[in-house]
Every structure is written in C-alpha cells, then in structure tokens.
Design a protein around this motif. Structure first.
Motif, PDB file in Angstrom:
ATOM      1  N   ARG A   9       0.852  -1.210   0.000  1.00 16.39           N
ATOM      2  CA  ARG A   9       0.000   0.000   0.000  1.00 16.39           C
ATOM      3  C   ARG A   9       0.880   1.250   0.000  1.00 16.39           C
ATOM      4  N   ASN A  10       1.929   1.230   0.829  1.00 13.87           N
ATOM      5  CA  ASN A  10       2.828   2.395   0.888  1.00 13.87           C
ATOM      6  C   ASN A  10       3.495   2.633  -0.466  1.00 13.87           C
ATOM      7  N   ILE A  11       3.908   1.553  -1.105  1.00 16.66           N
ATOM      8  CA  ILE A  11       4.568   1.704  -2.417  1.00 16.66           C
ATOM      9  C   ILE A  11       3.597   2.349  -3.400  1.00 16.66           C
ATOM     10  N   ASP A  12       2.345   1.912  -3.384  1.00 20.23           N
ATOM     11  CA  ASP A  12       1.369   2.481  -4.324  1.00 20.23           C
ATOM     12  C   ASP A  12       1.140   3.965  -4.081  1.00 20.23           C
ATOM     13  N   VAL A  13       1.046   4.341  -2.808  1.00 24.86           N
ATOM     14  CA  VAL A  13       0.833   5.761  -2.473  1.00 24.86           C
ATOM     15  C   VAL A  13       2.047   6.576  -2.932  1.00 24.86           C
ATOM     16  N   LEU A  14       3.244   6.074  -2.632  1.00 22.59           N
ATOM     17  CA  LEU A  14       4.473   6.809  -2.983  1.00 22.59           C
ATOM     18  C   LEU A  14       4.692   6.860  -4.496  1.00 22.59           C
ATOM     19  N   ARG A  15       4.355   5.762  -5.164  1.00 24.73           N
ATOM     20  CA  ARG A  15       4.514   5.713  -6.629  1.00 24.73           C
ATOM     21  C   ARG A  15       3.678   6.820  -7.277  1.00 24.73           C
ATOM     22  N   GLU A  16       2.466   6.990  -6.750  1.00 26.30           N
ATOM     23  CA  GLU A  16       1.544   8.023  -7.248  1.00 26.30           C
ATOM     24  C   GLU A  16       2.098   9.414  -6.923  1.00 26.30           C
ATOM     25  N   LYS A  17       2.499   9.574  -5.658  1.00 25.84           N
ATOM     26  CA  LYS A  17       2.989  10.878  -5.186  1.00 25.84           C
ATOM     27  C   LYS A  17       4.236  11.322  -5.950  1.00 25.84           C
ATOM     28  N   ARG A  18       5.135  10.398  -6.195  1.00 25.57           N
ATOM     29  CA  ARG A  18       6.409  10.735  -6.869  1.00 25.57           C
ATOM     30  C   ARG A  18       6.286  10.712  -8.393  1.00 25.57           C
ATOM     31  N   LYS A  19       5.114  10.340  -8.886  1.00 21.59           N
ATOM     32  CA  LYS A  19       4.926  10.147 -10.341  1.00 21.59           C
ATOM     33  C   LYS A  19       6.023   9.212 -10.874  1.00 21.59           C
ATOM     34  N   ALA A  20       6.110   8.100 -10.203  1.00 19.60           N
ATOM     35  CA  ALA A  20       7.208   7.161 -10.506  1.00 19.60           C
ATOM     36  C   ALA A  20       6.715   5.967 -11.297  1.00 19.60           C
ATOM     37  N   VAL A  21       7.660   5.356 -12.019  1.00 20.37           N
ATOM     38  CA  VAL A  21       7.380   4.113 -12.704  1.00 20.37           C
ATOM     39  C   VAL A  21       8.385   3.073 -12.184  1.00 20.37           C
ATOM     40  N   ILE A  22       7.907   1.866 -11.991  1.00 24.03           N
ATOM     41  CA  ILE A  22       8.800   0.814 -11.467  1.00 24.03           C
ATOM     42  C   ILE A  22       9.104  -0.171 -12.593  1.00 24.03           C
ATOM     43  N   LEU A  23      10.407  -0.296 -12.921  1.00 22.20           N
ATOM     44  CA  LEU A  23      10.849  -1.239 -13.955  1.00 22.20           C
ATOM     45  C   LEU A  23      11.573  -2.399 -13.274  1.00 22.20           C
ATOM     46  N   ALA A  24      11.302  -3.601 -13.699  1.00 18.20           N
ATOM     47  CA  ALA A  24      11.949  -4.761 -13.055  1.00 18.20           C
ATOM     48  C   ALA A  24      12.455  -5.760 -14.093  1.00 18.20           C
ATOM     49  N   HIS A  25      13.652  -6.282 -13.839  1.00 24.31           N
ATOM     50  CA  HIS A  25      14.208  -7.310 -14.722  1.00 24.31           C
ATOM     51  C   HIS A  25      13.553  -8.661 -14.417  1.00 24.31           C
ATOM     52  N   ASN A  26      13.555  -9.517 -15.432  1.00 24.42           N
ATOM     53  CA  ASN A  26      12.945 -10.855 -15.313  1.00 24.42           C
ATOM     54  C   ASN A  26      13.566 -11.727 -14.221  1.00 24.42           C
ATOM     55  N   SER A 274      13.268   3.628  -0.968  1.00 22.15           N
ATOM     56  CA  SER A 274      13.865   4.480  -2.015  1.00 22.15           C
ATOM     57  C   SER A 274      12.849   5.505  -2.513  1.00 22.15           C
ATOM     58  N   LEU A 275      11.577   5.107  -2.589  1.00 20.75           N
ATOM     59  CA  LEU A 275      10.546   6.063  -3.015  1.00 20.75           C
ATOM     60  C   LEU A 275      10.293   7.115  -1.938  1.00 20.75           C
ATOM     61  N   ALA A 276      10.385   6.699  -0.685  1.00 17.57           N
ATOM     62  CA  ALA A 276      10.154   7.652   0.421  1.00 17.57           C
ATOM     63  C   ALA A 276      11.293   8.660   0.501  1.00 17.57           C
ATOM     64  N   GLU A 277      12.532   8.169   0.356  1.00 19.85           N
ATOM     65  CA  GLU A 277      13.702   9.044   0.557  1.00 19.85           C
ATOM     66  C   GLU A 277      14.245   9.618  -0.750  1.00 19.85           C
ATOM     67  N   MET A 278      13.740   9.104  -1.887  1.00 22.57           N
ATOM     68  CA  MET A 278      14.242   9.486  -3.221  1.00 22.57           C
ATOM     69  C   MET A 278      15.754   9.250  -3.311  1.00 22.57           C
ATOM     70  N   GLN A 279      16.190   8.182  -2.731  1.00 20.65           N
ATOM     71  CA  GLN A 279      17.586   7.729  -2.706  1.00 20.65           C
ATOM     72  C   GLN A 279      17.580   6.215  -2.739  1.00 20.65           C
ATOM     73  N   PRO A 280      18.637   5.544  -3.069  1.00 24.73           N
ATOM     74  CA  PRO A 280      19.868   6.015  -3.706  1.00 24.73           C
ATOM     75  C   PRO A 280      19.649   6.267  -5.215  1.00 24.73           C
ATOM     76  N   ARG A 281      20.205   7.395  -5.661  1.00 26.45           N
ATOM     77  CA  ARG A 281      20.082   7.764  -7.072  1.00 26.45           C
ATOM     78  C   ARG A 281      21.292   7.272  -7.858  1.00 26.45           C
ATOM     79  N   VAL A 282      21.051   6.974  -9.112  1.00 26.38           N
ATOM     80  CA  VAL A 282      22.170   6.605  -9.983  1.00 26.38           C
ATOM     81  C   VAL A 282      22.349   7.736 -10.986  1.00 26.38           C
TER      82      VAL A 282
END
Ligand code: 13P
Length: 303
Positions: A9-26, A274-282
């Motif tokens: 639930r937290n990830i979904d709220v933060l994903r929306e708030k940060r306008k983020a997209v989550i990409l994952a390798h197979n 990482s979504l909450a703190e916006m870290q670690p960035r690459v």
C-alpha cells in the motif's frame, strides 16, 4: 502477497505521489516483478526507460541497468533501491583495459554488451544486449570488431554471424556454471522437454539447446512451441514470469538452481524506502553520459 500488505500500500501511495514508474528485470524476486509497471529483459528495459514519461524511475535490477536508464534520461531521477546490486560480468572490464585493446586494433569497431559500466560504454561504438547482439554485429561494416565483455555471448554471435570477433575474456559466473552434465541430467529426467538456453551459457551448453534467446525471447519460444515441458538454462528467477504467463506448462531449471545474488538484493522494503527518501540515485557524469548515449542510441536504432 498478503504478508506484504502494508508495504504494498505504501509503495502504491508513494509511486503516485512521486509520479514514478517501477521497472523490473525478469530475474527479480517474484514480489518485485508483481508490483512493477514493466518487466523485461535488458533490451526491453532500455527501450522502456528511454520512452517513459514518468519523472522518477525505480529500477529493480542491477547497477548497469539503472545506469543505462540514467544515460537515456538525464532530466529524470533514476533510483536503484539497493546500490550494492552489481554485476560481476560488468566488473571484468575497465575503460583503461578497453582503451589498451583498442590501441592494438585501431581499425576496430567496438560492440559492448549492455552488462558494462557507463564508462566502458563511453569507450564503445555500439551497445548490444543478448536480445539484439547478432543483429547489431550484422549491421556493422568494419574490418575488425571488438566484442566485450562476455566471452560466451561473443562466441555465440561469432557463430551466428560468421564474423571473426576479437572477444574480451569475461563471463557471467551464474551462466558459466551451467554445465553439459547438468543439461544431460535434465534431459534424462524430462526427455520430451525443449531446451532453451541464454547465450551467456558456455558454447558447449548452447550447442545442446533447441533454442537460444534472451530472457524475454524465452516467452516467445515457449508461446510458439506446442510442447508442455521446457528446460530453461538461465537464472532461476525466470521461473516466476514463465509459470505466471504459461500456467499449463512445466519449466525445469538445473537442480543446483542458478541464482544471481545481486538480482535478489532488491526487496519490497527497499523499493518503499527508495521512493520515500528518493535515494539512492544513480547518476552518470555528463561527459561520460554523452559518449555512452551514442553507443546506446546506435543500439536502439537497430531493429
Ligand atoms: P537479458 O537481457 O536476456 O534479460 O539478460 C540480462 C542478463 O544480465 C543476463 O545475465
């Protein structure tokens, strides 16, 4: 996924708030693949990273993959939930090492597998992934081609294209540990199964396979094959998306499951943090990024 309820639930709220997209390798953990907006192989993820409109990209993979996202998205934030998620294959080559090899072959065009650092990509003319390495090499008209850093993929491309490549001596320890004996054992246990190998496997293992492909290419192989059983020669994380997409089929991996410890370092809790703190960035230094981008763009423009 019940046990992860609050984190999800937290990830979904933060994903929306940060306008983020989550990409994952197979190869990511099942629960990470299940929350991702997009899952794929290195080529699919590089394409997706180049096309996303979101301002923040949470990259669930290893460091070089997040770097590729940062190379194609300089104005966006790329987060890698676990900064220690590296790649031993990428570590087999340095920019200095590649420069030395280039001096020995000044006419050569350099094709570098995407499993490499941004600094090595910056020394290269083309990038490639396991999904397009053959196509990329076929598209090059040059007297000599240096192929780095994966020896097994280089040998596979050499065989498929008939080109004589100058190949760097690196390998993925997970794929390189899959042996002919393991494949024979699996064939004995599952005589009717189709053997599908990743081209990072050793040539003698690839030679035993019925099909050779990138991780996402394996979905197409399975879809197009009428049989029910498959022997899959790659990292065992592939079992999750294969079983999810093809519930009626059976997938067998080597008994000593090939597992990439780096790929498994990312957890839901780390994605949430990482979504909450916006870290670690690459990030990639601009001069390196610009040169690496040329190689990545040349790859993306092929096929
Ligand atoms: P794919 O591009 O086939 O997903 O492979 C990535 C990788 O790192 C294999 O070890």
């Amino acid at each position: 996924m019940e046990e992860y309820g609050e984190t999800l639930r937290n990830i979904d709220v933060l994903r929306e708030k940060r306008k983020a997209v989550i990409l994952a390798h197979n190869y990511q953990r099942p629960e990470i693949q299940d929350i991702a907006d997009f899952t794929g192989d290195s080529l699919g993820l590089a394409r997706e990273a180049a096309a996303v409109e979101a301002e923040v990209i949470v990259f669930c993979g290893v460091h070089f993959m997040a770097e590729t996202s940062a190379i194609v998205n300089p104005g966006k934030v790329t987060l890698l939930p676990e900064p220690q998620a590296g790649c031993p294959l990428a570590d087999t080559i340095t920019p200095e090492g590649l420069r030395t090899l280039k001096k020995l072959h000044p006419q050569a065009v350099v094709v570098t597998y995407v499993n490499s650092t941004a600094a090595v990509k910056a020394e290269s003319d083309y990038c490639c992934t396991s999904g397009n390495a053959v196509e990329v090499v076929r598209a090059i008209d040059a007297p000599e081609i240096i192929f780095t850093p994966d020896r097994n993929l280089g040998l596979y491309v050499q065989r498929m294209t008939g080109r004589d490549l100058i190949i760097w001596e690196g390998c993925c320890p997970i794929h390189d540990a899959i042996t002919v004996e393991m494949v024979r054992e699996l064939r004995e246990l599952h005589p009717g199964a189709l053997v599908v190998a990743h081209p990072e496997c050793r040539p003698e293992v690839v030679a035993l396979a019925d099909a050779v492909s990138s991780t996402s290419g394996m979905f197409r192989v399975v879809k197009d094959h009428p049989g029910e059983e498959f022997i899959i020669l790659t990292e065992a994380g592939m079992g999750h998306p294969l079983r999810k997409r093809f519930p009626g089929r059976r997938f067998h991996f080597p008994i000593q499951e090939p597992l990439c410890p780096d790929m498994k370092l990312i957890t839901l809790e780390k994605v949430e943090r990482s979504l909450a703190e916006m870290q670690p960035r690459v990030t990639v230094p601009e001069d390196v990024r610009e040169r690496a981008l040329r190689a990545v763009e040349r790859m993306l423009s092929i096929g």
